[in-house]
Design a protein around this motif. Structure first.
Motif, PDB file in Angstrom:
ATOM      1  N   VAL A 119       0.865  -1.178   0.000  1.00  0.00           N
ATOM      2  CA  VAL A 119       0.000   0.000   0.000  1.00  0.00           C
ATOM      3  C   VAL A 119       0.902   1.229   0.000  1.00  0.00           C
ATOM      4  O   VAL A 119       1.845   1.315   0.798  1.00  0.00           O
ATOM      5  CB  VAL A 119      -0.923   0.021   1.229  1.00  0.00           C
ATOM      6  N   SER A 120       0.615   2.165  -0.897  1.00  0.00           N
ATOM      7  CA  SER A 120       1.404   3.393  -0.998  1.00  0.00           C
ATOM      8  C   SER A 120       0.559   4.604  -0.625  1.00  0.00           C
ATOM      9  O   SER A 120      -0.650   4.638  -0.884  1.00  0.00           O
ATOM     10  CB  SER A 120       1.936   3.577  -2.428  1.00  0.00           C
ATOM     11  N   LEU A 121       1.202   5.571  -0.025  1.00  0.00           N
ATOM     12  CA  LEU A 121       0.569   6.848   0.270  1.00  0.00           C
ATOM     13  C   LEU A 121       1.126   7.885  -0.699  1.00  0.00           C
ATOM     14  O   LEU A 121       2.334   8.120  -0.746  1.00  0.00           O
ATOM     15  CB  LEU A 121       0.861   7.275   1.715  1.00  0.00           C
ATOM     16  N   ILE A 122       0.248   8.502  -1.485  1.00  0.00           N
ATOM     17  CA  ILE A 122       0.648   9.516  -2.459  1.00  0.00           C
ATOM     18  C   ILE A 122       0.131  10.869  -1.999  1.00  0.00           C
ATOM     19  O   ILE A 122      -1.044  11.015  -1.652  1.00  0.00           O
ATOM     20  CB  ILE A 122       0.104   9.193  -3.865  1.00  0.00           C
ATOM     21  N   ARG A 123       1.012  11.851  -1.985  1.00  0.00           N
ATOM     22  CA  ARG A 123       0.649  13.208  -1.587  1.00  0.00           C
ATOM     23  C   ARG A 123       0.519  14.101  -2.819  1.00  0.00           C
ATOM     24  O   ARG A 123       1.297  13.977  -3.758  1.00  0.00           O
ATOM     25  CB  ARG A 123       1.720  13.799  -0.665  1.00  0.00           C
ATOM     26  N   ARG A 124      -0.445  15.001  -2.772  1.00  0.00           N
ATOM     27  CA  ARG A 124      -0.531  16.028  -3.809  1.00  0.00           C
ATOM     28  C   ARG A 124       0.431  17.151  -3.455  1.00  0.00           C
ATOM     29  O   ARG A 124       0.475  17.609  -2.304  1.00  0.00           O
ATOM     30  CB  ARG A 124      -1.958  16.574  -3.909  1.00  0.00           C
ATOM     31  N   ALA A 125       1.202  17.603  -4.424  1.00  0.00           N
ATOM     32  CA  ALA A 125       2.148  18.683  -4.182  1.00  0.00           C
ATOM     33  C   ALA A 125       1.399  19.930  -3.720  1.00  0.00           C
ATOM     34  O   ALA A 125       0.368  20.302  -4.284  1.00  0.00           O
ATOM     35  CB  ALA A 125       2.934  18.984  -5.460  1.00  0.00           C
ATOM     36  N   GLY A 126       1.902  20.562  -2.676  1.00  0.00           N
ATOM     37  CA  GLY A 126       1.275  21.780  -2.168  1.00  0.00           C
ATOM     38  C   GLY A 126       0.029  21.528  -1.352  1.00  0.00           C
ATOM     39  O   GLY A 126      -0.826  22.399  -1.231  1.00  0.00           O
ATOM     40  N   GLY A 127      -0.073  20.341  -0.757  1.00  0.00           N
ATOM     41  CA  GLY A 127      -1.269  19.999   0.001  1.00  0.00           C
ATOM     42  C   GLY A 127      -1.437  20.787   1.287  1.00  0.00           C
ATOM     43  O   GLY A 127      -2.541  20.911   1.808  1.00  0.00           O
ATOM     44  N   GLY A 128      -0.344  21.318   1.819  1.00  0.00           N
ATOM     45  CA  GLY A 128      -0.443  22.147   3.017  1.00  0.00           C
ATOM     46  C   GLY A 128      -0.157  21.397   4.306  1.00  0.00           C
ATOM     47  O   GLY A 128       0.014  20.170   4.327  1.00  0.00           O
ATOM     48  N   ASP A 129      -0.114  22.144   5.411  1.00  0.00           N
ATOM     49  CA  ASP A 129       0.254  21.578   6.708  1.00  0.00           C
ATOM     50  C   ASP A 129      -0.763  20.551   7.206  1.00  0.00           C
ATOM     51  O   ASP A 129      -0.389  19.533   7.791  1.00  0.00           O
ATOM     52  CB  ASP A 129       0.400  22.692   7.749  1.00  0.00           C
ATOM     53  N   ALA A 130      -2.044  20.830   7.034  1.00  0.00           N
ATOM     54  CA  ALA A 130      -3.063  19.891   7.505  1.00  0.00           C
ATOM     55  C   ALA A 130      -2.943  18.555   6.793  1.00  0.00           C
ATOM     56  O   ALA A 130      -3.071  17.489   7.407  1.00  0.00           O
ATOM     57  CB  ALA A 130      -4.460  20.481   7.303  1.00  0.00           C
ATOM     58  N   SER A 131      -2.672  18.609   5.511  1.00  0.00           N
ATOM     59  CA  SER A 131      -2.505  17.379   4.729  1.00  0.00           C
ATOM     60  C   SER A 131      -1.293  16.592   5.199  1.00  0.00           C
ATOM     61  O   SER A 131      -1.351  15.362   5.366  1.00  0.00           O
ATOM     62  CB  SER A 131      -2.364  17.724   3.240  1.00  0.00           C
ATOM     63  N   GLU A 132      -0.190  17.283   5.444  1.00  0.00           N
ATOM     64  CA  GLU A 132       1.027  16.607   5.896  1.00  0.00           C
ATOM     65  C   GLU A 132       0.846  16.006   7.283  1.00  0.00           C
ATOM     66  O   GLU A 132       1.346  14.914   7.578  1.00  0.00           O
ATOM     67  CB  GLU A 132       2.204  17.586   5.895  1.00  0.00           C
ATOM     68  N   THR A 133       0.106  16.690   8.138  1.00  0.00           N
ATOM     69  CA  THR A 133      -0.126  16.174   9.488  1.00  0.00           C
ATOM     70  C   THR A 133      -0.989  14.926   9.452  1.00  0.00           C
ATOM     71  O   THR A 133      -0.729  13.941  10.156  1.00  0.00           O
ATOM     72  CB  THR A 133      -0.788  17.245  10.364  1.00  0.00           C
TER      73      THR A 133
END
Length: 300
Positions: A272-286
């Motif tokens: 299972v992979s976790l993919i982040r959208r670029a520029g998602g912001g602090d809430a997304s990273e947390t």
């Protein structure tokens, strides 16, 4: 038989640990150490040790262990009321003094097999620590989630690695698990020829892995049922109409893992992979860090 406990020197009463109380309440509400362990992201043996120490502290047994479940003793029922009130009061006190540092919204995409395992605990913990952040959850196929993330509709996506069209470098692997053949306990579907299969829709890594393994082994099969969600695969297995490739952790009674007696080829692991959208912001990273922590707890 009542346990005995004595007051420490000086007569000071011991303090109840909120973490142990949370474990106690989870076991009481689930009626099972195993189910509670999944909820609090610990092993059943770790929970058993916590409860043993709690019983020694209070001087009373709190649970009656039976074959398939546990139930509260009269003393345990009393403690359950106190425990729920203490946990709620603790959360209120923390929320009163810790102003939320994050606000906004996060949109998380997940496949249904992943969501049922970790999302309840993740969302509960995240809501307690960051109550001002709105979390929207979208459940769907991995290939569809990746498309929506690329179009800016999702901030994070939990997907099965290795899907067609998914570049290997995309995302961070957060979970690895054995993929196995499963069927209904006592069922005979695996004995039929050609082998009846219950598979996810086209584009699923589980489907491709299973079909490739059967082709290499030269075993005849037919796709009897196809579903976009693993619940559909499970329904066909429960009816003893087909077998399916399934993550080992999802094979729970009345399903069982097929062993060597079935003569089916091994399927190996899936990720299972976790993919982040670029520029998602602090809430997304947390939120991403909470997700990764939850998967890390599954390994311990």
């Amino acid at each position: 038989m009542p346990m005995t406990a004595s007051l420490p020197t000086g007569g000071a009463l011991p303090l109840l640990d909120t973490d142990v109380l949370r474990t106690f309440v989870a076991i009481a509400e689930n009626g099972s150490f195993t189910r509670a362990a999944r909820q609090v992201f610990r092993t059943p043996s770790a929970l058993s040790m916590q409860i043993k120490r709690l019983e020694e502290t209070l001087g009373h047994p709190l649970f009656v262990r039976e074959a398939r479940q546990v139930r509260l003793t009269p003393e345990g029922e009393v403690l359950l009321g106190y425990g729920r009130r203490l946990l709620k009061l603790n959360e209120e006190a923390v929320a009163r003094f810790l102003a939320p540092s994050l606000a906004g919204s996060v949109c998380l995409g997940t496949s249904d097999d992943v969501g049922t395992r970790i999302l309840p605990g993740v969302l509960c913990q995240f809501a307690r620590t960051h109550p001002a952040v709105q979390v929207d959850v979208v459940v769907g196929r991995s290939v569809e989630l990746i498309r929506r993330l690329d179009e800016g509709e999702l901030d994070l996506a939990l997907v099965t690695a290795g899907n067609p069209g998914q570049e290997a470098w995309r995302g961070e692997v957060v979970h690895t698990e054995q993929l196995t053949w499963a069927c209904r306990e006592g069922g005979i579907a695996y004995q039929r020829s050609p082998l009846p299969l219950s598979l996810a829709s086209h584009g699923c890594a589980w489907r491709d892995t299973a079909l490739a393994a059967l082709d290499r082994a030269g075993l005849p099969y037919r796709i009897a049922y196809s579903s976009e969600h693993c619940a559909g695969q499970e329904a066909a297995m429960l009816a003893d109409l087909a077998v399916a490739p399934f993550p080992l952790s999802l094979v729970r009674p009345p399903l069982r893992r097929l062993g060597e007696e079935a003569g089916l080829p091994p399927l190996g692991d899936y990720q299972v992979s976790l993919i982040r959208r670029a520029g998602g912001g602090d809430a997304s990273e947390t939120l991403a860090s909470h997700v990764m922590s939850a998967f890390g707890s599954l390994r311990h």
